[in-house]
Design a protein around this motif. Structure first.
Motif, PDB file in Angstrom:
ATOM      1  N   ILE A  40       0.849  -1.185   0.000  1.00 41.70           N
ATOM      2  CA  ILE A  40       0.000   0.000   0.000  1.00 41.70           C
ATOM      3  C   ILE A  40       0.887   1.237   0.000  1.00 41.70           C
ATOM      4  N   VAL A  41       0.517   2.221  -0.796  1.00 45.74           N
ATOM      5  CA  VAL A  41       1.171   3.524  -0.794  1.00 45.74           C
ATOM      6  C   VAL A  41       0.243   4.490  -0.077  1.00 45.74           C
ATOM      7  N   GLY A  42       0.736   5.152   0.965  1.00 47.26           N
ATOM      8  CA  GLY A  42      -0.090   6.120   1.649  1.00 47.26           C
ATOM      9  C   GLY A  42       0.078   6.046   3.158  1.00 47.26           C
ATOM     10  N   PRO A  43      -0.645   6.902   3.888  1.00 48.16           N
ATOM     11  CA  PRO A  43      -1.654   7.803   3.353  1.00 48.16           C
ATOM     12  C   PRO A  43      -1.039   9.006   2.633  1.00 48.16           C
ATOM     13  N   LEU A  44      -1.639   9.373   1.520  1.00 47.30           N
ATOM     14  CA  LEU A  44      -1.280  10.574   0.786  1.00 47.30           C
ATOM     15  C   LEU A  44      -2.268  11.650   1.205  1.00 47.30           C
ATOM     16  N   MET A  45      -1.762  12.731   1.782  1.00 42.74           N
ATOM     17  CA  MET A  45      -2.637  13.756   2.326  1.00 42.74           C
ATOM     18  C   MET A  45      -2.924  14.832   1.291  1.00 42.74           C
ATOM     19  N   GLY A  46      -4.185  14.992   0.945  1.00 42.98           N
ATOM     20  CA  GLY A  46      -4.607  16.060   0.051  1.00 42.98           C
ATOM     21  C   GLY A  46      -5.310  17.149   0.831  1.00 42.98           C
ATOM     22  N   HIS A  47      -5.877  18.122   0.109  1.00 40.80           N
ATOM     23  CA  HIS A  47      -6.581  19.216   0.775  1.00 40.80           C
ATOM     24  C   HIS A  47      -7.684  18.683   1.682  1.00 40.80           C
ATOM     25  N   HIS A  48      -8.474  17.741   1.176  1.00 40.49           N
ATOM     26  CA  HIS A  48      -9.643  17.294   1.910  1.00 40.49           C
ATOM     27  C   HIS A  48      -9.660  15.801   2.201  1.00 40.49           C
ATOM     28  N   HIS A  49      -8.744  15.032   1.599  1.00 39.94           N
ATOM     29  CA  HIS A  49      -8.788  13.581   1.706  1.00 39.94           C
ATOM     30  C   HIS A  49      -7.449  13.000   2.129  1.00 39.94           C
ATOM     31  N   VAL A  53      -3.157   3.941  -1.984  1.00 39.68           N
ATOM     32  CA  VAL A  53      -3.143   3.304  -3.302  1.00 39.68           C
ATOM     33  C   VAL A  53      -2.576   1.898  -3.141  1.00 39.68           C
ATOM     34  N   LEU A  54      -3.240   0.920  -3.750  1.00 40.47           N
ATOM     35  CA  LEU A  54      -2.840  -0.471  -3.542  1.00 40.47           C
ATOM     36  C   LEU A  54      -3.231  -1.327  -4.734  1.00 40.47           C
ATOM     37  N   ARG A  55      -2.686  -2.531  -4.758  1.00 36.34           N
ATOM     38  CA  ARG A  55      -3.079  -3.546  -5.740  1.00 36.34           C
ATOM     39  C   ARG A  55      -3.920  -4.599  -5.039  1.00 36.34           C
ATOM     40  N   LEU A  56      -4.920  -5.102  -5.741  1.00 41.07           N
ATOM     41  CA  LEU A  56      -5.791  -6.126  -5.183  1.00 41.07           C
ATOM     42  C   LEU A  56      -5.526  -7.464  -5.852  1.00 41.07           C
ATOM     43  N   PRO A  57      -5.531  -8.553  -5.092  1.00 37.27           N
ATOM     44  CA  PRO A  57      -5.334  -9.879  -5.689  1.00 37.27           C
ATOM     45  C   PRO A  57      -6.428 -10.169  -6.722  1.00 37.27           C
ATOM     46  N   ALA A  59      -7.140  -8.573  -9.394  1.00 39.41           N
ATOM     47  CA  ALA A  59      -7.706  -7.393 -10.070  1.00 39.41           C
ATOM     48  C   ALA A  59      -6.600  -6.688 -10.854  1.00 39.41           C
ATOM     49  N   ASP A  60      -6.966  -6.191 -12.025  1.00 42.60           N
ATOM     50  CA  ASP A  60      -6.006  -5.461 -12.848  1.00 42.60           C
ATOM     51  C   ASP A  60      -5.759  -4.072 -12.274  1.00 42.60           C
ATOM     52  N   GLY A  61      -4.546  -3.567 -12.468  1.00 37.19           N
ATOM     53  CA  GLY A  61      -4.234  -2.197 -12.118  1.00 37.19           C
ATOM     54  C   GLY A  61      -4.215  -1.939 -10.625  1.00 37.19           C
ATOM     55  N   ARG A  62      -4.128  -0.644 -10.280  1.00 35.16           N
ATOM     56  CA  ARG A  62      -4.108  -0.233  -8.889  1.00 35.16           C
ATOM     57  C   ARG A  62      -5.439   0.430  -8.527  1.00 35.16           C
ATOM     58  N   TRP A  63      -5.718   0.434  -7.221  1.00 35.65           N
ATOM     59  CA  TRP A  63      -6.968   0.985  -6.711  1.00 35.65           C
ATOM     60  C   TRP A  63      -6.654   1.947  -5.586  1.00 35.65           C
ATOM     61  N   LYS A  64      -7.581   2.834  -5.288  1.00 34.33           N
ATOM     62  CA  LYS A  64      -7.336   3.797  -4.223  1.00 34.33           C
ATOM     63  C   LYS A  64      -8.528   3.854  -3.266  1.00 34.33           C
ATOM     64  N   ILE A  65      -8.201   3.942  -1.994  1.00 34.96           N
ATOM     65  CA  ILE A  65      -9.173   4.262  -0.961  1.00 34.96           C
ATOM     66  C   ILE A  65      -9.037   5.757  -0.724  1.00 34.96           C
ATOM     67  N   ARG A  66     -10.098   6.467  -0.920  1.00 36.53           N
ATOM     68  CA  ARG A  66     -10.025   7.928  -0.824  1.00 36.53           C
ATOM     69  C   ARG A  66     -11.204   8.407   0.018  1.00 36.53           C
TER      70      ARG A  66
END
Length: 393
Positions: A40-49, A53-57, A59-66
């Protein structure tokens, strides 16, 4: 004698509690997946969120919890509980908008992470946008325009008083002004009122601006993205444009979405004229009457965006500066930004004067020196203050 809590305050309190709960669940879900050995990459802190970012077994590509950060001042009105609600609602409609897929994992909804670069990274903050991306942007406006009130099967969370009747563009704008004045400027006045005054913004400037709004042409309402700018447009590896960050989506005046887009995207003048013409053609194709009166009303909506920026940017810039007092050039860059914002809003707010950068920096330094007495150091969590000073340039 106690009085009943205003409906807007109850809605704000409930919304904050909901966002805090969902933020806690996002961190828990990310921790659970991390404990399962998934990188998992993060937490990445944005203005409001905060974003993971992670990969799921399987599943193609990466996904994000935001999920929203708790305890953050939201300077823009929220009309739906979450952007995932909006994206899932759009998936049920035949509009073909380029939005990320949403999937539920471990009790938390994830968005597909669009691999690519933002339009801002490709073009800069105000450079010319390649026409192939403008070509792809027009169907986005068309898709939004085709989502009329009642078509999107998503529960609304905004104060009922903010829900203008279809076509009542004057009331729609009036409520946006009301939010900026009362839920941002007035709500933070105890801490920032002295800074606004030192920057030449009279205490009654927003009230007088609201009284001068006048009447807009009626236009049919549709879904608005609400924050359509270069950072929220992502170009993938196949040169396709994707639209992210739907948290400010609302139902309202289509011309407001265009005004917001133009204000934030900062096209070169000749390209902006072309974008306006193309937008009018596209919106009339899917929403007849959607561009009615744009010649008079677009400048007025653009003026509101300038006024709104005074409310939000003074607060955000000052708090960001207070978080990094050791930055020797921070106050100068912050002052330069505020002078630009104030100059843009001078006419609509009828500001008698606008300070130069030297005086604006002095006002910021005076405010910082009095920050402890204002009591804001103990309540920083109530304000979104994570923006980098690098973004002030």
């Amino acid at each position: 004698m106690s009085s009943a809590e205003p409906a807007a305050d109850r809605a704000d309190r409930a919304d904050r509690a909901d966002r805090a709960d969902r933020s806690d669940r996002a961190g828990h879900a990310a921790g659970t997946l991390l404990g399962g050995g998934h990188p998992i990459v993060g937490p990445l802190m944005g203005h409001h969120h905060e974003t993971y970012v992670l990969r799921l077994p399987g599943a193609d590509g990466r996904w994000k919890i935001r999920e929203p950060r708790s305890g953050v001042l939201h300077a823009d009105r929220r009309c739906f509980h979450s952007e995932e609600d909006v994206i899932c609602g759009l998936a049920e409609l035949p509009v073909g908008l380029p939005v990320p897929e949403v999937r539920e994992v471990g009790g938390c909804r994830l968005q597909r992470f669009v691999e690519g670069r933002t339009l801002a990274a490709l073009t800069g903050a105000d450079g010319r946008v390649p026409e192939r991306y403008v070509d792809q942007l027009m169907p986005v406006f068309g898709g939004l325009g085709s989502v009329r009130p009642g078509l999107l099967n998503v529960e609304r969370s905004c104060d009922p008083a903010d829900r203008a009747e279809d076509g009542d563009t004057t009331y729609f704008l009036g409520r946006l002004v009301h939010f900026a004045e009362h839920r941002v400027y007035r709500a933070q006045h105890a801490t920032y009122g002295s800074l606004f005054a030192a920057l030449g913004v009279p205490d009654d400037a927003l009230r007088r601006y609201a009284e001068r709004l006048g009447t807009l042409a009626p236009r049919p309402f549709c879904l608005l993205h609400g924050d359509l700018h270069r950072e929220n447009l992502v170009v993938d590896r196949d040169d396709r444009l994707w639209v992210i960050d739907w948290e400010l989506a609302m139902l309202g005046d289509p011309l407001y979405d265009l005004a917001t887009h133009l204000y934030l995207t900062r096209y070169p003048a000749d390209q902006e004229r072309s974008v306006v013409e193309r937008w009018c053609t596209e919106i009339e194709r899917v929403l007849p009457g959607g561009s009615k009166g744009y010649e008079d009303d677009l400048p007025r909506l653009r003026a509101f965006k300038c006024v709104q920026s005074v409310c939000t940017d003074v607060i955000r810039t000052a708090m960001t500066l207070s978080e990094r007092p050791e930055d020797p050039s921070g106050s100068a860059r912050a002052a330069a930004k505020l002078v630009r914002v104030l100059r843009a809003a001078r006419a609509p707010l009828e500001l008698p004067t606008v300070p130069d950068e030297v005086d604006a920096e002095a006002a910021l330094r005076d405010w910082l020196s009095n920050l402890d007495s204002l009591g804001s150091r103990g309540s920083r969590g109530s304000l979104d203050s994570r923006g980098s000073l690098d973004s002030l340039a």
